[in-house]
Scaffold this motif. Structure first.
Motif, PDB file in Angstrom:
ATOM      1  N   CYS A 132      34.980  37.272 -13.328  1.00 27.73           N
ATOM      2  CA  CYS A 132      35.820  37.190 -14.530  1.00 27.73           C
ATOM      3  C   CYS A 132      37.235  37.683 -14.236  1.00 27.73           C
ATOM      4  CB  CYS A 132      35.209  37.995 -15.668  1.00 27.73           C
ATOM      5  SG  CYS A 132      33.652  37.323 -16.271  1.00 27.73           S
ATOM      6  N   VAL A 161      38.097  33.754 -29.379  1.00 33.76           N
ATOM      7  CA  VAL A 161      36.947  34.584 -29.719  1.00 33.76           C
ATOM      8  C   VAL A 161      35.688  33.814 -29.363  1.00 33.76           C
ATOM      9  CG1 VAL A 161      35.727  35.706 -31.606  1.00 33.76           C
ATOM     10  CG2 VAL A 161      38.219  35.666 -31.574  1.00 33.76           C
ATOM     11  N   ARG A 162      34.768  34.481 -28.694  1.00 35.47           N
ATOM     12  CA  ARG A 162      33.516  33.846 -28.332  1.00 35.47           C
ATOM     13  C   ARG A 162      32.453  34.229 -29.350  1.00 35.47           C
ATOM     14  NH1 ARG A 162      36.559  34.191 -24.229  1.00 35.47           N
ATOM     15  NH2 ARG A 162      36.309  33.278 -22.216  1.00 35.47           N
ATOM     16  N   TRP A 193      35.419  44.809 -15.637  1.00 41.86           N
ATOM     17  CA  TRP A 193      35.288  43.353 -15.562  1.00 41.86           C
ATOM     18  C   TRP A 193      34.244  42.974 -14.520  1.00 41.86           C
ATOM     19  CZ3 TRP A 193      39.144  39.749 -17.570  1.00 41.86           C
ATOM     20  CH2 TRP A 193      40.202  40.353 -18.239  1.00 41.86           C
ATOM     21  N   ARG A 224      31.008  46.414 -21.217  1.00 42.28           N
ATOM     22  CA  ARG A 224      31.213  45.061 -21.735  1.00 42.28           C
ATOM     23  C   ARG A 224      32.454  44.474 -21.081  1.00 42.28           C
ATOM     24  NH1 ARG A 224      28.821  42.023 -25.268  1.00 42.28           N
ATOM     25  NH2 ARG A 224      27.615  43.778 -26.039  1.00 42.28           N
ATOM     26  N   CYS A 225      32.294  43.330 -20.439  1.00 39.10           N
ATOM     27  CA  CYS A 225      33.387  42.660 -19.738  1.00 39.10           C
ATOM     28  C   CYS A 225      34.302  41.978 -20.758  1.00 39.10           C
ATOM     29  CB  CYS A 225      32.817  41.632 -18.776  1.00 39.10           C
ATOM     30  SG  CYS A 225      34.058  40.626 -17.955  1.00 39.10           S
ATOM     31  N   PRO A 226      35.617  42.234 -20.734  1.00 35.84           N
ATOM     32  CA  PRO A 226      36.516  41.565 -21.668  1.00 35.84           C
ATOM     33  C   PRO A 226      36.756  40.096 -21.327  1.00 35.84           C
ATOM     34  CG  PRO A 226      37.752  42.999 -20.214  1.00 35.84           C
ATOM     35  CD  PRO A 226      36.300  43.226 -19.914  1.00 35.84           C
ATOM     36  N   ARG A 233      39.502  48.890 -18.311  1.00 34.82           N
ATOM     37  CA  ARG A 233      38.504  47.902 -18.709  1.00 34.82           C
ATOM     38  C   ARG A 233      37.673  47.518 -17.494  1.00 34.82           C
ATOM     39  NH1 ARG A 233      39.494  49.976 -22.584  1.00 34.82           N
ATOM     40  NH2 ARG A 233      40.639  49.232 -24.386  1.00 34.82           N
ATOM     41  N   CYS A 285      34.321  37.759 -20.353  1.00 39.74           N
ATOM     42  CA  CYS A 285      33.255  36.887 -20.848  1.00 39.74           C
ATOM     43  C   CYS A 285      32.531  37.480 -22.045  1.00 39.74           C
ATOM     44  CB  CYS A 285      32.253  36.597 -19.739  1.00 39.74           C
ATOM     45  SG  CYS A 285      31.366  38.067 -19.165  1.00 39.74           S
ATOM     46  N   ASP A 286      32.869  38.704 -22.420  1.00 41.18           N
ATOM     47  CA  ASP A 286      32.263  39.414 -23.547  1.00 41.18           C
ATOM     48  C   ASP A 286      30.765  39.616 -23.352  1.00 41.18           C
ATOM     49  OD1 ASP A 286      32.694  40.813 -25.908  1.00 41.18           O
ATOM     50  OD2 ASP A 286      31.997  39.138 -27.127  1.00 41.18           O
ATOM     51  N   GLN A 287      30.321  39.728 -22.098  1.00 39.78           N
ATOM     52  CA  GLN A 287      28.922  39.987 -21.776  1.00 39.78           C
ATOM     53  C   GLN A 287      28.798  41.386 -21.187  1.00 39.78           C
ATOM     54  OE1 GLN A 287      26.402  37.693 -22.435  1.00 39.78           O
ATOM     55  NE2 GLN A 287      28.079  36.627 -23.469  1.00 39.78           N
ATOM     56  N   SER A 324      41.924  33.098 -24.473  1.00 38.82           N
ATOM     57  CA  SER A 324      41.785  34.347 -25.213  1.00 38.82           C
ATOM     58  C   SER A 324      41.103  34.120 -26.552  1.00 38.82           C
ATOM     59  CB  SER A 324      43.160  34.965 -25.429  1.00 38.82           C
ATOM     60  OG  SER A 324      43.959  34.072 -26.166  1.00 38.82           O
TER      61      SER A 324
END
Length: 110
Positions: free
Chosen positions: A90, A101-102, A86, A56-58, A84, A60-62, A99
Motif C-alpha cells: 500500500c 471512502v471505502r 501501512w 489499520r492501514c490508511p 501511520r 486500504c483501510d484493512q 482518496s
C-alpha cells in the motif's frame, strides 16, 4: 577454554554508535521520501517487533495483523501522533490509490 567475546576489545575501537542502532530498533531501516510535496520519514518494521499489535492501514483501510512486516510513515515536520502504519504494498502504491471512502458491499451510500 574461554568463552568467545561478543564485543570488540578495548574502548577506543571503532564500532556502531547509539544513532546507528536507533533505526534498527524495530527490525528495519529508516529513510526519508518525498510525497505530496513534503518530506516523510519512513521506517520499515520487521514482523517480530510488531508481535501482539494490530494496526489499520490508511491505504486500504484493512487491518495489519500481528507480527506482519509493514511500514511506518509520518511527515518530517509532524510529531509521533501523526505516524501511520501501512502495508508495504500500500505504501509503494500510495500515488496510484484514490482518496475515496471505502465501504463494504452492504454499507449504505449516504
Amino acid at each position: 577454554m574461554s568463552p568467545r567475546r561478543n564485543r570488540p576489545k578495548g574502548s577506543g575501537s571503532p564500532g556502531r554508535s547509539a544513532e546507528d542502532d536507533q533505526p534498527g530498533r524495530y527490525g528495519g531501516w529508516q529513510s526519508t521520501e518525498s510525497w505530496r510535496g513534503e518530506e516523510w520519514s519512513v521506517r520499515h518494521v520487521a514482523g517480530a517487533s510488531a508481535a501482539g499489535k494490530t494496526y489499520r492501514c490508511p491505504g486500504c483501510d484493512q487491518l495489519i495483523p500481528s507480527a506482519v512486516p509493514h511500514v511506518v510513515a509520518w511527515p518530517e515536520h509532524a510529531g509521533v501522533d501523526d505516524r501511520r502504519h501501512w502495508h508495504k504494498a500500500c505504501w509503494n502504491a500510495r500515488d496510484r490509490r484514490t482518496s475515496s471512502v471505502r465501504r463494504s458491499r452492504n454499507a449504505p451510500r449516504f
